[in-house]
Design a protein around this motif. Structure first.
Motif, PDB file in Angstrom:
ATOM      1  N   TRP A   1       0.837  -1.203   0.000  1.00  0.00           N
ATOM      2  CA  TRP A   1       0.000   0.000   0.000  1.00  0.00           C
ATOM      3  C   TRP A   1       0.871   1.252   0.000  1.00  0.00           C
ATOM      4  N   TRP A   2       1.883   1.255   0.873  1.00  0.00           N
ATOM      5  CA  TRP A   2       2.719   2.443   1.018  1.00  0.00           C
ATOM      6  C   TRP A   2       3.527   2.734  -0.247  1.00  0.00           C
ATOM      7  N   VAL A   3       4.123   1.710  -0.820  1.00  0.00           N
ATOM      8  CA  VAL A   3       4.930   1.917  -2.024  1.00  0.00           C
ATOM      9  C   VAL A   3       4.038   2.329  -3.196  1.00  0.00           C
ATOM     10  N   THR A   4       2.850   1.764  -3.274  1.00  0.00           N
ATOM     11  CA  THR A   4       1.910   2.206  -4.316  1.00  0.00           C
ATOM     12  C   THR A   4       1.622   3.690  -4.183  1.00  0.00           C
ATOM     13  N   PHE A   5       1.371   4.131  -2.951  1.00  0.00           N
ATOM     14  CA  PHE A   5       1.125   5.558  -2.718  1.00  0.00           C
ATOM     15  C   PHE A   5       2.330   6.397  -3.115  1.00  0.00           C
ATOM     16  N   GLU A   6       3.531   6.024  -2.633  1.00  0.00           N
ATOM     17  CA  GLU A   6       4.719   6.822  -2.948  1.00  0.00           C
ATOM     18  C   GLU A   6       5.012   6.836  -4.444  1.00  0.00           C
ATOM     19  N   TYR A   7       4.820   5.714  -5.109  1.00  0.00           N
ATOM     20  CA  TYR A   7       5.116   5.647  -6.536  1.00  0.00           C
ATOM     21  C   TYR A   7       4.140   6.492  -7.344  1.00  0.00           C
ATOM     22  N   VAL A   8       2.852   6.390  -7.043  1.00  0.00           N
ATOM     23  CA  VAL A   8       1.858   7.184  -7.776  1.00  0.00           C
ATOM     24  C   VAL A   8       2.055   8.672  -7.502  1.00  0.00           C
ATOM     25  N   ARG A   9       2.309   9.016  -6.250  1.00  0.00           N
ATOM     26  CA  ARG A   9       2.562  10.428  -5.923  1.00  0.00           C
ATOM     27  C   ARG A   9       3.763  10.952  -6.701  1.00  0.00           C
ATOM     28  N   ASN A  10       4.798  10.165  -6.831  1.00  0.00           N
ATOM     29  CA  ASN A  10       5.988  10.558  -7.574  1.00  0.00           C
ATOM     30  C   ASN A  10       5.673  10.905  -9.026  1.00  0.00           C
ATOM     31  N   LEU A  11       4.646  10.275  -9.588  1.00  0.00           N
ATOM     32  CA  LEU A  11       4.296  10.509 -10.990  1.00  0.00           C
ATOM     33  C   LEU A  11       3.563  11.832 -11.194  1.00  0.00           C
ATOM     34  N   ILE A  12       2.892  12.313 -10.166  1.00  0.00           N
ATOM     35  CA  ILE A  12       2.037  13.490 -10.339  1.00  0.00           C
ATOM     36  C   ILE A  12       2.454  14.692  -9.489  1.00  0.00           C
ATOM     37  N   TRP A  13       3.344  14.493  -8.538  1.00  0.00           N
ATOM     38  CA  TRP A  13       3.739  15.529  -7.578  1.00  0.00           C
ATOM     39  C   TRP A  13       4.878  16.353  -8.147  1.00  0.00           C
ATOM     40  N   PRO A  14       4.868  17.673  -7.985  1.00  0.00           N
ATOM     41  CA  PRO A  14       5.956  18.488  -8.540  1.00  0.00           C
ATOM     42  C   PRO A  14       7.299  18.304  -7.858  1.00  0.00           C
ATOM     43  N   HIS A  15       7.336  17.537  -6.764  1.00  0.00           N
ATOM     44  CA  HIS A  15       8.596  17.269  -6.078  1.00  0.00           C
ATOM     45  C   HIS A  15       9.059  15.822  -6.253  1.00  0.00           C
ATOM     46  N   GLY A  16       8.426  15.098  -7.160  1.00  0.00           N
ATOM     47  CA  GLY A  16       8.870  13.770  -7.516  1.00  0.00           C
ATOM     48  C   GLY A  16       8.917  12.818  -6.339  1.00  0.00           C
ATOM     49  N   SER A  17      10.056  12.165  -6.171  1.00  0.00           N
ATOM     50  CA  SER A  17      10.226  11.181  -5.098  1.00  0.00           C
ATOM     51  C   SER A  17      10.711  11.831  -3.807  1.00  0.00           C
ATOM     52  N   GLY A  18      10.695  13.167  -3.741  1.00  0.00           N
ATOM     53  CA  GLY A  18      11.308  13.899  -2.633  1.00  0.00           C
ATOM     54  C   GLY A  18      10.813  13.526  -1.252  1.00  0.00           C
ATOM     55  N   GLY A  19       9.600  13.021  -1.115  1.00  0.00           N
ATOM     56  CA  GLY A  19       9.092  12.686   0.204  1.00  0.00           C
ATOM     57  C   GLY A  19       9.229  11.228   0.579  1.00  0.00           C
ATOM     58  N   SER A  20       9.957  10.446  -0.214  1.00  0.00           N
ATOM     59  CA  SER A  20      10.036   9.010   0.032  1.00  0.00           C
ATOM     60  C   SER A  20      10.738   8.694   1.356  1.00  0.00           C
ATOM     61  N   LEU A  21      10.216   7.696   2.064  1.00  0.00           N
ATOM     62  CA  LEU A  21      10.858   7.250   3.299  1.00  0.00           C
ATOM     63  C   LEU A  21      12.255   6.691   3.048  1.00  0.00           C
ATOM     64  N   ALA A  22      12.522   6.272   1.814  1.00  0.00           N
ATOM     65  CA  ALA A  22      13.839   5.722   1.496  1.00  0.00           C
ATOM     66  C   ALA A  22      14.949   6.715   1.808  1.00  0.00           C
ATOM     67  N   TYR A  23      14.660   8.014   1.708  1.00  0.00           N
ATOM     68  CA  TYR A  23      15.706   9.013   1.920  1.00  0.00           C
ATOM     69  C   TYR A  23      16.114   9.153   3.378  1.00  0.00           C
ATOM     70  N   SER A  24      15.401   8.485   4.272  1.00  0.00           N
ATOM     71  CA  SER A  24      15.859   8.449   5.668  1.00  0.00           C
ATOM     72  C   SER A  24      17.084   7.540   5.820  1.00  0.00           C
ATOM     73  N   GLN A  25      17.386   6.754   4.778  1.00  0.00           N
ATOM     74  CA  GLN A  25      18.438   5.729   4.871  1.00  0.00           C
ATOM     75  C   GLN A  25      19.672   6.082   4.054  1.00  0.00           C
ATOM     76  N   LEU A  26      19.859   7.330   3.712  1.00  0.00           N
ATOM     77  CA  LEU A  26      20.964   7.721   2.843  1.00  0.00           C
ATOM     78  C   LEU A  26      22.335   7.425   3.450  1.00  0.00           C
ATOM     79  N   ASN A  27      22.412   7.340   4.763  1.00  0.00           N
ATOM     80  CA  ASN A  27      23.687   7.029   5.414  1.00  0.00           C
ATOM     81  C   ASN A  27      23.875   5.542   5.693  1.00  0.00           C
ATOM     82  N   PHE A  28      22.872   4.726   5.426  1.00  0.00           N
ATOM     83  CA  PHE A  28      22.964   3.281   5.665  1.00  0.00           C
ATOM     84  C   PHE A  28      23.358   2.633   4.339  1.00  0.00           C
ATOM     85  N   LEU A  29      24.643   2.646   4.045  1.00  0.00           N
ATOM     86  CA  LEU A  29      25.121   2.313   2.704  1.00  0.00           C
ATOM     87  C   LEU A  29      24.809   0.880   2.261  1.00  0.00           C
TER      88      LEU A  29
END
Length: 491
Positions: A122-150
């Motif tokens: 459910w969550w990934v469906t929401f983030e993916y669809v939002r990315n297609l229509i939102w002017p900030h793209g994938s900017g709000g994805s929870l994945a970006y909380s993990q940028l330091n977890f290489l």
């Protein structure tokens, strides 16, 4: 599992709400503490499995909304009204609450495995669809909380941010289901917990292996220049020329120390066609004389007077070649959309010197909030992306490092020079090779060595396949939910 008595239920609701909200607040946001996000949702999910539907929904919605207060001040910096925060993060909280209710409904029907994947899908469906229509793209994805977890970040090379978001939701759901099932069905609890740990272990094993594989291609020296003291110039002519000369002096100093490319921030000054000599006459001779590539951001105006068009351009000076330009594709609303015309073409060119035969590309700042055009550059075999940028100081880490995920996804190194932020050099594993703040000196510079070979990735080849896979999984669990409500046994 249930919570006995009114006060018992209220106490557990308050504790679950507070724990999840605090963990989200510090685990996500502009300077996230990534380990916290792995357990942030467990309290709310565990509470949801033992409470009524309305209690579960209200606690989940409130916890996510309060946790997202870590972005409150950022919207103020961007000049957005506070209602924008309520609309955006209210939608996020609502989607989370609905996903929690879906997970709870399946678990209550005995469909443990469907419940396990329901919220992540459910969550990934929401983030993916939002990315297609939102002017900030994938900017709000929870994945970006993990940028330091290489090790975990390497999953982006297979699935983009969508797989990372899925696993980040799958892990707490698995823990909550395991805890909930332990008393009534220990064997099922063990199986769910084992599957959860197995998925995470496989992802981290892949990440560890990938990080120990060397990026192909030669290494080169790259230089970056930025200044927060000498801000951009809004008028063409002499003021713009003076600023270009200041940046050119710093770039030449880096080239003299071995830099084979020098990258400077975006939108530094205005040039009006056809009189571009104030910029081209400064930077092109340096490129021709030294053999280095120079990339600098400008506000290019097609002509003076009415009908003129403005482009947020990265102007590219290649030794012995005509000046090239890349026009920013994804513009920041409302600041840039009200001024600039959107670019539509990508720029790929052959690297000179030591990296001859390698392909390099250029994109600007917000372009990296989207999986395209970075993926197109990856398909073109680019091994180094050059990125003029302009940030807002408070988002220096978060926004600057979002671009690093594009490098992991598409197999290229990144050289990003921002004013109001960080100058960053990263390889295609997401390792920060070198970094310096733009306000560390009147003209801050950075010199680093990075590989410039291209690595093929599954995400580059298959694109958003995991987003569609999540949609398919969601449809399956919805069918299970409907079938279960008609008396069909759970899985």
């Amino acid at each position: 599992m249930g919570f006995d008595g009114r006060w018992g239920r209220m106490t557990m609701a308050a504790l679950a709400f507070a724990a999840t909200a605090v963990l989200i607040f510090f685990g996500n946001g502009l300077e996230p503490h990534w380990p916290l996000m792995w357990i942030a949702f467990v309290p709310v999910l565990w509470f949801a499995l033992g409470s009524t539907a309305w209690q579960a929904g209200v606690v989940a919605f409130a916890a996510m909304l309060l946790g997202c207060l870590n972005f409150w001040s950022y919207l103020g910096v961007l000049g957005a009204p506070h209602i924008a925060w309520f609309v955006n993060f209210g939608l996020i909280a609502l989607m989370f609450a609905l996903g929690v209710l879906l997970m709870r409904a399946l678990a209550r029907r005995g469909a443990a495995w469907s419940a396990w994947i329901a919220l992540p899908a459910w969550w990934v469906t929401f983030e993916y669809v939002r990315n297609l229509i939102w002017p900030h793209g994938s900017g709000g994805s929870l994945a970006y909380s993990q940028l330091n977890f290489l090790p975990f970040l390497q999953l982006a090379s297979l699935t983009g941010p969508w797989g990372m978001g899925f696993v980040l939701m799958l892990f707490p759901v698995g823990l909550a289901l395991g805890i909930d099932l332990w008393a009534s069905s220990r064997g099922q609890a063990v199986r769910v917990l084992a599957a959860t740990m197995g998925v995470v272990a496989a992802v981290l094993l892949y990440g560890a292996v990938r990080m120990n594989l060397r990026q192909p291609g030669p290494e080169i020296r790259v230089g970056l220049v930025s200044s927060d003291v000498s801000q951009g110039v809004r008028d063409p002519g002499a003021p713009a020329t003076r600023l270009f000369e200041q940046y050119a002096q710093q770039a030449e100093g880096l080239i003299a120390r071995g830099a084979q490319v020098a990258v400077m921030p975006e939108d530094l000054a205005v040039i009006v066609e056809p009189d571009t000599g104030g910029a081209d006459g400064i930077f092109q001779p340096i490129a021709d004389r030294t053999g280095a590539v120079l990339v600098i951001g400008m506000n290019r105006v097609t002509s003076a007077g009415q009908g003129a068009r403005h482009y947020n351009e990265a102007r590219i000076y290649i030794p012995g070649a005509a000046v090239r330009g890349y026009d920013k594709e994804h513009l920041l609303p409302p600041f840039e959309t009200s001024i600039f015309t959107r670019g539509t073409a990508r720029v790929v060119f052959a690297a000179p010197g030591q990296a001859a035969g390698r392909m390099w590309g250029v994109a600007i700042c917000k372009d990296y909030d989207f999986t395209e055009p970075a993926r197109a550059y990856g398909r073109a075999g680019v091994g180094l992306m050059l990125a003029p940028a302009w940030d807002f100081h408070v988002d220096a880490f978060w926004h600057g490092h979002i671009a690093v995920m594009r490098a992991v996804e598409d197999g290229f190194s990144l050289v990003r020079s921002a004013r109001g932020g960080l100058m960053t050099v990263a390889d295609d594993r997401g390792r920060i090779v070198a970094e310096n703040a733009s306000d560390s000196a009147p003209f801050a510079t950075l010199l680093a060595t990075v590989a410039v070979g291209h690595d093929r990735t599954l995400f580059q080849l298959w694109g958003d396949w995991f987003g569609w896979f999540a949609i398919a999984m969601l449809l399956v669990v919805l069918v299970r939910l409907v079938a279960g409500s008609r008396g069909t046994p759970g899985d």
